[in-house]
Design an enzyme around this catalytic site. Structure first.
Site, PDB file in Angstrom:
ATOM      1  N   CYS A 202       0.839  -1.193   0.000  1.00 36.35           N
ATOM      2  CA  CYS A 202       0.000   0.000   0.000  1.00 36.35           C
ATOM      3  C   CYS A 202       0.883   1.254   0.000  1.00 36.35           C
ATOM      4  CB  CYS A 202      -0.905   0.008   1.225  1.00 36.35           C
ATOM      5  SG  CYS A 202      -2.159  -1.293   1.213  1.00 36.35           S
ATOM      6  N   CYS A 205       2.346   2.783   3.336  1.00 34.18           N
ATOM      7  CA  CYS A 205       3.246   1.947   4.127  1.00 34.18           C
ATOM      8  C   CYS A 205       4.404   1.368   3.315  1.00 34.18           C
ATOM      9  CB  CYS A 205       2.456   0.815   4.781  1.00 34.18           C
ATOM     10  SG  CYS A 205       1.160   1.370   5.916  1.00 34.18           S
ATOM     11  N   CYS A 228       1.965  -8.704   6.190  1.00 35.94           N
ATOM     12  CA  CYS A 228       0.682  -8.011   6.316  1.00 35.94           C
ATOM     13  C   CYS A 228      -0.295  -8.773   7.189  1.00 35.94           C
ATOM     14  CB  CYS A 228       0.059  -7.795   4.932  1.00 35.94           C
ATOM     15  SG  CYS A 228      -0.345  -9.315   4.069  1.00 35.94           S
TER      16      CYS A 228
END
Length: 243
Positions: A202, A205, A228
């Protein structure tokens, strides 16, 4: 061995059967093997995803491909996903997102990632994937041993909490194997790779990686987080959604 047999028993038999097989043979066999059952592929359409996506498309382009859109991805990732889906003639792409009701409750202003990355990953990735995998007996991942110490002993087939089989056909590939395959098949690169992103998640991040750093150093930089939550929770390989 029918699917009524325990997952662990089937995983052990599959790993023994395909122990010395190539990635292509493992994938081709898994997609036809009665011990595996109904299979989906999960892809991030990230830096190295095109290699496995191409392999799947050549063997069976009707294989369900699950793409988790966290709605926080780089615009380049969305564009790349669309490009590869068309170029590889993927016939069964399924875009997975978190439920609107869950986002309204848990992340109404879209800032959850700023103070609780684990909760954000659970909301936008882990739980949606768990729901999407219901009904499947196994799923294909692009994980490889070289990617991190937590993946160093990765096998072709894994037991996911006695519920589902996880298939890792590229487990034994190294960095050069991936690059060679992409070059030989003239596959397009994710546009962010050239900008210093060897591992892409993402946007909030993920940061560029400097020369000499671990390829995943840009994921959740300056934190102890390395996964994750889809594959690793508290240092253990677990089923999706266990977070």
């Amino acid at each position: 061995m029918p699917l009524s047999e325990p997952v662990q028993q089937r995983v052990e038999a599959l790993n023994a059967r395909y122990k010395h097989h190539s990635a292509t043979a493992v994938l081709e066999g898994a997609l036809k093997d009665d011990q595996v059952g109904e299979i989906a592929m999960v892809s991030s359409f990230g830096a190295e995803s095109v290699a496995l996506l191409h392999l799947v498309s050549v063997i069976d382009n009707t294989t369900p491909v699950l793409f988790i859109d966290t709605e926080m991805l780089f615009p380049e990732t969305i564009a790349y996903q669309q490009e590869l889906t068309e170029r590889l003639h993927l016939k069964n792409l399924r875009i997975i997102r978190a439920a609107d009701s869950a986002k309204r409750i848990e992340d109404p202003d879209g800032t959850l990632h700023q103070f609780n990355t684990d909760a954000c990953c659970a909301l936008r990735k882990t739980i949606p994937l768990q729901n999407a995998l219901e009904g499947f007996d196994a799923w294909i991942t692009g994980r490889k041993r070289f990617q991190s110490s937590t993946r160093a002993a990765l096998e072709f087939f894994e037991n996911e909490d006695d519920k589902r089989i996880k298939i890792n056909p590229l487990a034994h590939w190294d960095v050069q194997d991936v690059q060679d395959y992409m070059n030989e098949n003239r596959l397009p690169r994710h546009p962010l790779v050239a900008q210093g992103y060897p591992s892409i998640g993402c946007a909030p991040c993920t940061s560029p990686v400097k020369e000499g750093e671990d390829p995943r150093a840009g994921r959740w930089r300056n934190s102890n987080k390395t996964e994750c939550g889809i594959h690793i929770v508290d240092g253990k390989i677990v089923r999706a959604g266990a977070a």
